[in-house]
Scaffold this motif. Structure first.
Motif, PDB file in Angstrom:
ATOM      1  N   GLY A  37       6.304  25.532  18.097  1.00 11.53           N
ATOM      2  CA  GLY A  37       5.899  26.696  17.306  1.00 11.53           C
ATOM      3  C   GLY A  37       7.056  27.636  17.008  1.00 11.53           C
ATOM      4  N   GLN A  39       9.719  26.980  15.182  1.00  9.51           N
ATOM      5  CA  GLN A  39      10.371  26.732  13.893  1.00  9.51           C
ATOM      6  C   GLN A  39       9.616  27.507  12.815  1.00  9.51           C
ATOM      7  OE1 GLN A  39       9.308  23.871  15.893  1.00  9.51           O
ATOM      8  NE2 GLN A  39      11.218  24.368  16.936  1.00  9.51           N
ATOM      9  N   GLN A  40      10.162  28.627  12.412  1.00 17.02           N
ATOM     10  CA  GLN A  40       9.484  29.505  11.456  1.00 17.02           C
ATOM     11  C   GLN A  40      10.426  29.845  10.307  1.00 17.02           C
ATOM     12  OE1 GLN A  40       7.759  32.850  13.581  1.00 17.02           O
ATOM     13  NE2 GLN A  40       6.979  31.518  15.202  1.00 17.02           N
ATOM     14  N   LEU A  42      12.144  31.159   6.990  1.00 16.27           N
ATOM     15  CA  LEU A  42      12.014  32.441   6.300  1.00 16.27           C
ATOM     16  C   LEU A  42      12.013  32.266   4.784  1.00 16.27           C
ATOM     17  CD1 LEU A  42      14.458  34.621   8.447  1.00 16.27           C
ATOM     18  CD2 LEU A  42      11.966  34.418   8.638  1.00 16.27           C
TER      19      LEU A  42
END
Length: 282
Positions: A37, A39-40, A42
């Motif tokens: 979780g 890896q977000q 932009l």
């Protein structure tokens, strides 16, 4: 009639556990919900996921490198060389893993990186506290490299501790002296925050070891472990340079460095100079 070798039957025959509602599962043990979780992206760009995973996995490998290197330094200080050899060999293999990781990032083309670059702001691998600790532990000391971590007091304390401590090589030179090899006194007690340069007295000490390897076998092996380690580290840095040049050319780095120019200067840093210099005289 169902085939007796269908996967579900094989699982039953092996007695594999399938219900983990009341036990720790694979995902629980590895904290996969938190890791996967993290890896977000932009940006809306498809390729940002590659960029994030590349750097996150590199940081995980560096965490293991630090774990092994800290233990190896302690083992050298306590004359536990077989354990230190195993740990240092593992660090070299981790570096090989990181070399090949650049092959994956190299699949990112300049337009693909350009599309995500504005979303990175000033973040840069130059600011990696773990990488800086690795460099300091390997002897590449530089007080200026403390500044990028000044905004994070806890991280700064960890980096500064590595900067102030004897490096792996410093501890190995102390080992040589304990074994009766003549090492210059100023190489054994000095300002550990300063980088080393080639010392003819230290080279003479290593020549004593290398000219009689059978007599000094474990010290000779330690020398070769260090050469192997630096060899792997050079390849890691070189692959970094070539990948950056392939993806961004000679643009400045996001962290404010000159990019490829800065990285190329790092290729000239020699961590264990006497171990390389002595080869000419053998």
């Amino acid at each position: 009639m169902s085939c007796p070798h269908q996967p579900e039957n094989i699982v039953k025959e092996e007695g594999a556990q399938l219900d983990f509602s009341n036990d720790m599962s694979y995902g629980d043990y590895l904290k996969l919900d938190q890791i996967l979780g993290a890896q977000q992206p932009l940006s809306p760009e498809h390729n940002e996921m590659l960029f994030i995973v590349q750097h996150q996995t590199s940081e995980l490998w560096m965490k293991l490198m630090l774990h092994e290197m800290q233990a190896a330094v302690a083992c050298v200080a306590n004359d536990q060389l077989p354990a230190a050899f195993k740990m240092l060999a593992r660090v070299s293999r981790i570096m090989e893993q990181l070399v090949h990781a650049w092959d994956v990032l190299a699949t990112m083309t300049p337009p693909e990186y350009t599309a995500i670059r504005p979303y990175l702001s000033n973040s840069s691998g130059f600011q990696s506290a773990q990488y800086r600790r690795i460099e300091f532990m390997l002897g590449n000391k530089n007080a200026a490299m403390l500044k990028p971590h000044a905004h994070r007091p806890a991280l700064l304390a960890e980096v500064e501790a590595a900067w102030r401590a004897p490096s792996l090589y410093d501890e190995v030179l102390r080992l040589l002296a304990r074994r009766g090899i003549k090492v210059p006194a100023d190489a054994l007690e000095r300002d550990w925050t300063q980088p080393r340069s080639l010392d003819e007295g230290v080279k003479a000490a290593w020549l004593t070891v290398y000219r009689e390897p059978e007599k000094n076998w474990d010290l000779y092996q330690m020398g070769e472990e260090l050469v192997d380690l630096e060899d792997a580290f050079r390849l890691w840095r070189f692959r970094h340079v070539t990948t950056v040049e392939r993806v961004i050319g000679f643009k400045r780095g996001t962290g404010g460095t000159s990019g490829v120019g800065y990285l190329r200067k790092m290729l000239d840093v020699v961590l264990f100079p006497e171990l390389w210099a002595l080869r000419t005289e053998l």
